[in-house]
Design a protein around this motif. Structure first.
Motif, short mmCIF file in Angstrom:
data_model
loop_
_atom_site.label_atom_id
_atom_site.label_comp_id
_atom_site.label_asym_id
_atom_site.label_seq_id
_atom_site.Cartn_x
_atom_site.Cartn_y
_atom_site.Cartn_z
N TYR A 226 -54.48 -7.03 -53.68
CA TYR A 226 -54.43 -5.69 -53.11
C TYR A 226 -55.50 -5.63 -52.04
O TYR A 226 -56.64 -6.02 -52.28
CB TYR A 226 -54.72 -4.63 -54.17
CG TYR A 226 -53.59 -4.40 -55.14
CD1 TYR A 226 -52.51 -3.60 -54.78
CD2 TYR A 226 -53.61 -4.96 -56.41
CE1 TYR A 226 -51.47 -3.38 -55.67
CE2 TYR A 226 -52.57 -4.73 -57.30
CZ TYR A 226 -51.52 -3.94 -56.92
OH TYR A 226 -50.49 -3.72 -57.80
N ASP B 210 -57.46 -3.16 -49.22
CA ASP B 210 -57.76 -1.82 -48.71
C ASP B 210 -58.38 -2.03 -47.34
O ASP B 210 -59.46 -2.60 -47.22
CB ASP B 210 -58.73 -1.10 -49.65
CG ASP B 210 -59.12 0.28 -49.16
OD1 ASP B 210 -58.50 0.76 -48.19
OD2 ASP B 210 -60.05 0.87 -49.75
N TYR C 219 -59.16 0.37 -45.19
CA TYR C 219 -59.91 1.53 -44.70
C TYR C 219 -61.01 1.87 -45.70
O TYR C 219 -60.75 2.12 -46.87
CB TYR C 219 -58.97 2.73 -44.53
CG TYR C 219 -57.81 2.41 -43.64
CD1 TYR C 219 -57.96 2.34 -42.26
CD2 TYR C 219 -56.57 2.13 -44.18
CE1 TYR C 219 -56.90 2.02 -41.44
CE2 TYR C 219 -55.49 1.81 -43.36
CZ TYR C 219 -55.66 1.76 -42.00
OH TYR C 219 -54.61 1.43 -41.20
N VAL D 129 -60.99 4.94 -48.53
CA VAL D 129 -59.69 5.59 -48.67
C VAL D 129 -59.00 5.12 -49.96
O VAL D 129 -58.30 5.89 -50.61
CB VAL D 129 -58.79 5.33 -47.44
CG1 VAL D 129 -57.41 5.89 -47.65
CG2 VAL D 129 -59.43 5.88 -46.20
N HIS D 130 -59.20 3.87 -50.33
CA HIS D 130 -58.58 3.25 -51.50
C HIS D 130 -57.06 3.36 -51.46
O HIS D 130 -56.42 3.71 -52.44
CB HIS D 130 -59.15 3.82 -52.79
CG HIS D 130 -60.62 3.62 -52.92
ND1 HIS D 130 -61.20 2.38 -52.96
CD2 HIS D 130 -61.64 4.51 -52.99
CE1 HIS D 130 -62.50 2.49 -53.06
NE2 HIS D 130 -62.80 3.78 -53.07
N ASP D 131 -56.52 3.06 -50.30
CA ASP D 131 -55.07 3.01 -50.12
C ASP D 131 -54.71 1.52 -50.04
O ASP D 131 -54.69 0.94 -48.97
CB ASP D 131 -54.66 3.76 -48.85
CG ASP D 131 -53.16 3.85 -48.69
OD1 ASP D 131 -52.45 3.75 -49.71
OD2 ASP D 131 -52.70 4.00 -47.55
N TYR D 132 -54.45 0.93 -51.19
CA TYR D 132 -54.26 -0.51 -51.28
C TYR D 132 -52.83 -0.92 -50.93
O TYR D 132 -51.88 -0.25 -51.28
CB TYR D 132 -54.57 -0.99 -52.70
CG TYR D 132 -56.00 -0.79 -53.11
CD1 TYR D 132 -56.96 -1.76 -52.84
CD2 TYR D 132 -56.40 0.36 -53.78
CE1 TYR D 132 -58.28 -1.58 -53.22
CE2 TYR D 132 -57.72 0.55 -54.17
CZ TYR D 132 -58.64 -0.43 -53.89
OH TYR D 132 -59.94 -0.25 -54.28
N GLU D 133 -52.73 -2.08 -50.26
CA GLU D 133 -51.44 -2.70 -49.98
C GLU D 133 -51.37 -3.99 -50.79
O GLU D 133 -52.32 -4.76 -50.85
CB GLU D 133 -51.33 -3.06 -48.49
CG GLU D 133 -51.23 -1.87 -47.56
CD GLU D 133 -51.08 -2.32 -46.12
OE1 GLU D 133 -50.26 -3.20 -45.86
OE2 GLU D 133 -51.82 -1.79 -45.28
#
Length: 135
Positions: free
Chosen positions: A34, A36, A38, A41-45
């Motif tokens: 995973y 991140d 940013y 932000v903790h918007d993981y891909e």
């Protein structure tokens, strides 16, 4: 109704991966990570684990696939002085996946975890085995 499983459902969540890593489970050679990109932000891909996907990430969390976890599970271990063997089944009523270790076919003893997602049952089992120093 769409019954297709999502890739994210076949890998540990970020939280599950971090918890197992804190218990000492080695994920350094995992297939997936995973990322991140940013700060805060903790918007993981969820991406393949390679230098290209991780090089610009703010945070990288290695995770395990269902297959990688299955390969970590021992086929048997000693449970209360007897060999306990790994088993898996689905519950016909709930559709949940159950992973367990039993000493014999009709045995009700031994660790057993069941959830809607295979990933969650495997997470609970590997956590149990690690906490109890079986792996």
């Amino acid at each position: 109704m769409d019954n297709k499983i999502k890739l994210e459902d076949t890998c540990l969540t970020v939280e599950q991966a971090k918890e197992l890593q804190s218990l000492g489970v080695d994920m350094s050679d995992s297939l997936m990570v995973y990322c991140d990109y940013y700060d805060q932000v903790h918007d993981y891909e969820l991406l393949m684990n390679n230098n290209l996907s991780t090089s610009y990430a703010y945070e990288v969390v290695n995770t395990l696939t269902n297959t990688e976890i299955l390969e970590m599970l021992p086929q048997k271990f000693v449970y209360h002085d007897k060999d306990a063997y790994l088993g898996v089944r689905t519950d016909d009523d709930s559709g949940e996946y159950e992973f367990y270790y039993k000493r014999w076919i009709n045995d009700c003893e031994g660790p057993m975890f069941h959830n809607k997602l295979i990933r969650d049952s495997l997470f609970e089992m590997i956590k149990y085995l690690k906490i109890n120093h079986i792996i």
